[in-house]
Design an enzyme around this catalytic site. Sequence first.
Site, PDB file in Angstrom:
ATOM      1  N   TYR A 147       4.440  21.613   9.913  1.00  0.00           N
ATOM      2  CA  TYR A 147       4.577  20.934   9.430  1.00  0.00           C
ATOM      3  C   TYR A 147       6.188  20.767   9.270  1.00  0.00           C
ATOM      4  CZ  TYR A 147       6.885  18.424   5.404  1.00  0.00           C
ATOM      5  OH  TYR A 147       7.563  17.073   4.712  1.00  0.00           O
ATOM      6  N   LYS A 181       6.375  16.443  11.008  1.00  0.00           N
ATOM      7  CA  LYS A 181       7.428  15.122  10.649  1.00  0.00           C
ATOM      8  C   LYS A 181       8.540  14.839  11.948  1.00  0.00           C
ATOM      9  CE  LYS A 181       6.510  14.787   5.992  1.00  0.00           C
ATOM     10  NZ  LYS A 181       5.812  13.209   6.160  1.00  0.00           N
ATOM     11  N   VAL A 186       0.809  -1.272   0.311  1.00  0.00           N
ATOM     12  CA  VAL A 186       0.065  -0.070   0.067  1.00  0.00           C
ATOM     13  C   VAL A 186       0.946   1.466   0.027  1.00  0.00           C
ATOM     14  CG1 VAL A 186      -1.836   1.003   1.150  1.00  0.00           C
ATOM     15  CG2 VAL A 186      -1.796  -1.068   1.300  1.00  0.00           C
ATOM     16  N   ASP A 218      -9.469  10.613   0.605  1.00  0.00           N
ATOM     17  CA  ASP A 218      -8.678  11.790   1.503  1.00  0.00           C
ATOM     18  C   ASP A 218      -8.977  11.546   2.879  1.00  0.00           C
ATOM     19  OD1 ASP A 218      -8.136  14.733   2.471  1.00  0.00           O
ATOM     20  OD2 ASP A 218     -10.120  15.279   2.561  1.00  0.00           O
ATOM     21  N   ASN A 258       3.723   7.159   3.199  1.00  0.00           N
ATOM     22  CA  ASN A 258       3.995   8.568   2.597  1.00  0.00           C
ATOM     23  C   ASN A 258       3.370   9.883   2.201  1.00  0.00           C
ATOM     24  OD1 ASN A 258       6.135   9.702  -0.190  1.00  0.00           O
ATOM     25  ND2 ASN A 258       4.536   9.212  -0.865  1.00  0.00           N
ATOM     26  N   ASP A 295      -9.846  13.054   5.642  1.00  0.00           N
ATOM     27  CA  ASP A 295     -11.891  12.875   5.999  1.00  0.00           C
ATOM     28  C   ASP A 295     -11.653  11.693   7.239  1.00  0.00           C
ATOM     29  OD1 ASP A 295     -13.849  12.670   6.364  1.00  0.00           O
ATOM     30  OD2 ASP A 295     -14.989  12.826   4.217  1.00  0.00           O
TER      31      ASP A 295
END
Length: 266
Positions: A150, A154, A5, A60, A85, A63
């Site tokens: 961000y 991470k 996946v 999405d 990813n 969601d």
Amino acid sequence: MSWAVVTGASSGIGEWLARGLARRGHSLWLVARTTDALDRLAKELTRDHPGVEVRVRPCDLADPVARRELAGELAGFPVEVLCANAGFPTCGALTENDPARELAEIQVNVVALHHLTLAVLPGMLARRSGRVLVTGSTAGLQPVPTAATYAATKAFANTFAESLHAELRGTGVTCTLLSPGPVRTNFYETGGIPRLTEQRILAWLTPRRVAEAGLDAMARGRRVVVPGPVARVQAFAGRNTPRALLFPLLRTAFLPRLRKARSNGR
């Protein structure tokens, strides 16, 4: 049949992870919001790799309802490889950014990573076989003013992946952190800083090179891989530079470039 996946598979690193996995004989679930891009990639992969099955699964990941449905499907499926990813940045002063966009960033970069890993991990452990590859970032190794959310997301991805790697020792399942630095993708356009890629000093890597480094490290069960010399310097500096020195360096050397890229990209 070995199923993999890949989230965020429509472009950039995710696209090349999918290409690399197909070349290695894995059948694929391609997950992203962009259906057209996934359909094109699926047709190409099935044409070029006979025997490889490719399923397109639009979702999405920001969601919660859609993500819960996907997680339920994956929980009942024999997933051998999860490449977590998907992710995107926001750029600018936190109070100037769209709060809904900031929340979506956390949902995709953090909550979806956690949710989908928990969905596939029990099956992997029961089979004593499986690989998880998490795309983190060197940005998660230090605070990044004007990309605060961000960098924080991470930091979670980096720490989660390395912690899980140690936790899974001896189970037959591994978790590898892919921690790239500058990569030439549409990632920066999404973040509103498209002209940052004009900064040659950052020695941009191709998404193919980064994806291949991640897949090779995952196959060997490594804890972490940081592709490219610039990213390795960033990682070392992020871990070891005292914050009293780091913030002045960011203000004088990096943030002006980021602001220019953002203002010119508007």
